[in-house]
Design a protein around this motif. Sequence first.
Motif, PDB file in Angstrom:
ATOM      1  N   HIS A  38      47.701  47.677  43.987  1.00 37.06           N
ATOM      2  CA  HIS A  38      47.177  47.047  42.775  1.00 37.06           C
ATOM      3  C   HIS A  38      46.130  48.023  42.202  1.00 37.06           C
ATOM      4  CE1 HIS A  38      44.867  44.217  40.339  1.00 37.06           C
ATOM      5  NE2 HIS A  38      45.782  43.303  40.687  1.00 37.06           N
ATOM      6  N   PRO A  39      46.284  48.516  40.953  1.00 36.84           N
ATOM      7  CA  PRO A  39      45.733  49.519  40.257  1.00 36.84           C
ATOM      8  C   PRO A  39      44.413  49.261  40.187  1.00 36.84           C
ATOM      9  CG  PRO A  39      47.115  48.683  38.634  1.00 36.84           C
ATOM     10  CD  PRO A  39      47.474  47.857  40.130  1.00 36.84           C
ATOM     11  N   VAL A  40      43.804  48.021  39.798  1.00 37.36           N
ATOM     12  CA  VAL A  40      42.387  47.562  39.726  1.00 37.36           C
ATOM     13  C   VAL A  40      41.738  47.519  40.898  1.00 37.36           C
ATOM     14  CG1 VAL A  40      40.507  45.856  38.689  1.00 37.36           C
ATOM     15  CG2 VAL A  40      42.695  46.361  37.592  1.00 37.36           C
ATOM     16  N   VAL A  86      40.018  39.016  39.364  1.00 37.14           N
ATOM     17  CA  VAL A  86      41.275  39.726  39.525  1.00 37.14           C
ATOM     18  C   VAL A  86      41.473  40.259  41.091  1.00 37.14           C
ATOM     19  CG1 VAL A  86      42.838  41.955  38.477  1.00 37.14           C
ATOM     20  CG2 VAL A  86      41.761  40.248  36.883  1.00 37.14           C
ATOM     21  N   LYS A  89      41.796  37.535  43.687  1.00 35.79           N
ATOM     22  CA  LYS A  89      43.267  36.979  43.520  1.00 35.79           C
ATOM     23  C   LYS A  89      44.014  37.773  44.680  1.00 35.79           C
ATOM     24  CE  LYS A  89      44.072  34.334  39.451  1.00 35.79           C
ATOM     25  NZ  LYS A  89      44.488  34.294  38.124  1.00 35.79           N
TER      26      LYS A  89
ATOM     27  N   HIS B   4      51.454  33.065  38.090  1.00 36.99           N
ATOM     28  CA  HIS B   4      50.310  33.701  38.903  1.00 36.99           C
ATOM     29  C   HIS B   4      49.972  35.095  38.737  1.00 36.99           C
ATOM     30  CE1 HIS B   4      47.102  33.596  41.806  1.00 36.99           C
ATOM     31  NE2 HIS B   4      47.958  34.823  42.332  1.00 36.99           N
ATOM     32  N   GLN B   7      49.848  36.445  35.274  1.00 37.72           N
ATOM     33  CA  GLN B   7      48.644  36.588  34.985  1.00 37.72           C
ATOM     34  C   GLN B   7      47.791  37.906  35.501  1.00 37.72           C
ATOM     35  OE1 GLN B   7      46.570  32.902  35.966  1.00 37.72           O
ATOM     36  NE2 GLN B   7      47.584  31.839  34.313  1.00 37.72           N
ATOM     37  N   THR B   8      48.003  37.967  36.729  1.00 33.62           N
ATOM     38  CA  THR B   8      46.972  39.104  37.228  1.00 33.62           C
ATOM     39  C   THR B   8      47.431  40.177  36.851  1.00 33.62           C
ATOM     40  OG1 THR B   8      47.275  37.811  39.531  1.00 33.62           O
ATOM     41  CG2 THR B   8      46.543  40.103  39.507  1.00 33.62           C
ATOM     42  N   ALA B  11      45.717  40.579  33.304  1.00 37.21           N
ATOM     43  CA  ALA B  11      44.523  40.799  33.527  1.00 37.21           C
ATOM     44  C   ALA B  11      44.285  42.353  33.810  1.00 37.21           C
ATOM     45  CB  ALA B  11      43.897  40.092  34.485  1.00 37.21           C
ATOM     46  N   ALA B  12      45.240  42.743  34.401  1.00 37.43           N
ATOM     47  CA  ALA B  12      45.147  44.137  35.118  1.00 37.43           C
ATOM     48  C   ALA B  12      45.355  45.148  33.921  1.00 37.43           C
ATOM     49  CB  ALA B  12      46.071  44.576  36.165  1.00 37.43           C
ATOM     50  N   LEU B  15      42.510  45.219  31.321  1.00 34.43           N
ATOM     51  CA  LEU B  15      41.464  45.956  31.996  1.00 34.43           C
ATOM     52  C   LEU B  15      41.429  47.592  31.894  1.00 34.43           C
ATOM     53  CD1 LEU B  15      40.514  44.268  35.346  1.00 34.43           C
ATOM     54  CD2 LEU B  15      38.765  45.791  34.085  1.00 34.43           C
ATOM     55  N   ILE B  16      42.624  47.656  32.032  1.00 36.46           N
ATOM     56  CA  ILE B  16      43.020  49.249  31.995  1.00 36.46           C
ATOM     57  C   ILE B  16      42.967  49.670  30.472  1.00 36.46           C
ATOM     58  CG2 ILE B  16      44.628  51.070  32.209  1.00 36.46           C
ATOM     59  CD1 ILE B  16      45.731  49.426  34.780  1.00 36.46           C
ATOM     60  N   ARG B 102      32.231  51.611  30.370  1.00 35.05           N
ATOM     61  CA  ARG B 102      32.355  50.606  31.502  1.00 35.05           C
ATOM     62  C   ARG B 102      31.919  51.316  32.727  1.00 35.05           C
ATOM     63  NH1 ARG B 102      36.192  48.896  34.763  1.00 35.05           N
ATOM     64  NH2 ARG B 102      35.563  46.978  35.598  1.00 35.05           N
ATOM     65  N   LYS B 106      28.417  50.488  34.927  1.00 33.12           N
ATOM     66  CA  LYS B 106      28.643  50.068  35.922  1.00 33.12           C
ATOM     67  C   LYS B 106      27.814  51.053  37.165  1.00 33.12           C
ATOM     68  CE  LYS B 106      32.488  50.789  37.807  1.00 33.12           C
ATOM     69  NZ  LYS B 106      33.870  50.562  38.255  1.00 33.12           N
ATOM     70  N   TRP B 107      27.984  52.268  37.145  1.00 34.56           N
ATOM     71  CA  TRP B 107      27.594  53.193  38.046  1.00 34.56           C
ATOM     72  C   TRP B 107      26.167  53.563  37.962  1.00 34.56           C
ATOM     73  CZ3 TRP B 107      29.567  53.626  42.633  1.00 34.56           C
ATOM     74  CH2 TRP B 107      31.077  53.419  42.733  1.00 34.56           C
TER      75      TRP B 107
END
Lengths: 170, 137
Positions: A38-40, A86, A89, B4, B7-8, B11-12, B15-16, B102, B106-107
Motif C-alpha cells: 500500500h503506497p501510502v 486511509v 483501513k 471499500h 475508496q481506499t 484516497a491513496a 494523496l499522492i 506536506r 510534517k517533519w
Amino acid sequence: MNARFPARALRTLALVVATGAAAAAMADDENKQMNIDHPVYRSECGSCHIAFPPALLGANSWRAMMAGLDKHFGSDASLDAGTAAVITKFLVANAGRRDTSGTDGSPQLRISDTPWFRKEHRDGHDGITQGIFRSEAVKSAANCAACHRDAGQGDYSERNIRIPKNGARS
Amino acid sequence: MRSHSLQTLLAAVALIASGFASAEAPADFLARYEAEARQSTPGFSASAERGEKFFTSTHGGEWSCSTCHTKNPAARGKHANTGKAIEPMAPGANPERLASTRSVEKWFGRNCKDVLGRACTPGEKADVVAWLMTSPR
C-alpha cells in the motif's frame, strides 16, 4: 513403438507433475512474502523503520496504535486525519486474525512483545543467541531488517535471514 | 468490499496527487519562513550559520537534529532508535528534500517536538533551510 510412446509421455508427465508439486511445496516453506502493499502505508509508516507487516498484529492493536501516533514509542509520528484513516483501513483489513491483547486485556502495540514473536525468536532457535536483540548490530527487536535482509520489501523468507555477529558494529 | 477498496485506492491516489501538486523549490520555503518570521521580527533575515548551530545543538533534551541527520547535511543519517538509514537532508545531495510543503511541515512538526518539546519558530525553520541550502559547499 506405438505402445511405448504414450507410456513414455505419461512418465514424463508424471515427472513434471511431481516436480511441480515439490516446487510448490518448497515455495510454501521458503517464501515468506508478507503483504505491505500500500503506497501510502509504505511511505508514511516506513520512514522511521521498515513498514511492518499488518498481519503480525490484530485489528485492535492497530486501531489503538493509530489512535496515539503523537506519542508513538517516544516519538511524535502524528499524521493528518485523512491519511491516518486511509492507513487504518489498510491495517485493519490486513490485520492478523488472532487477537493480540496482552495479559491485562489492553491491545499490545509491539509485534516484538507478542507470544508469537517471542516463540519464533526465542534464544537458541535457528541461530538466535542470548542478547542478540540488544547487541550493537541489532539494537532493538523492532529492527527486523538487521536479520531479515529484505524486511523492507515484506520478505521474511528463511533464505534471506542473516544474523549479525553478536556485538558486531553495523 | 469492492467499493471499500476503490475508496481506499481513490484516497491513496488523491494523496499522492496532492503531494505532486505541491512540489516546490527550496527557495520557496526560505522565502515563506522568512516572510512569516518578519511578522513578529521586522527585518528578520535567515542565517545559515545560526541554522547550523541550531541543528547541531541539543535543546534541553537528549537529541539534537544531528543525532539522526548527522552534522553533515550531505551525508546519510541514521534514526537514533531504530537504526534505519535516513537519506541526506541537503537538497543539493538529495533532490527530494525541501520539495513538498506536506512533507517539510510534517517533519518539522514531529522532529521539533521530539528535540525541543515545542514547535520550531518560523525564524528557526528559515535558518535551518538556509543552512541546508548551502550544503554541500
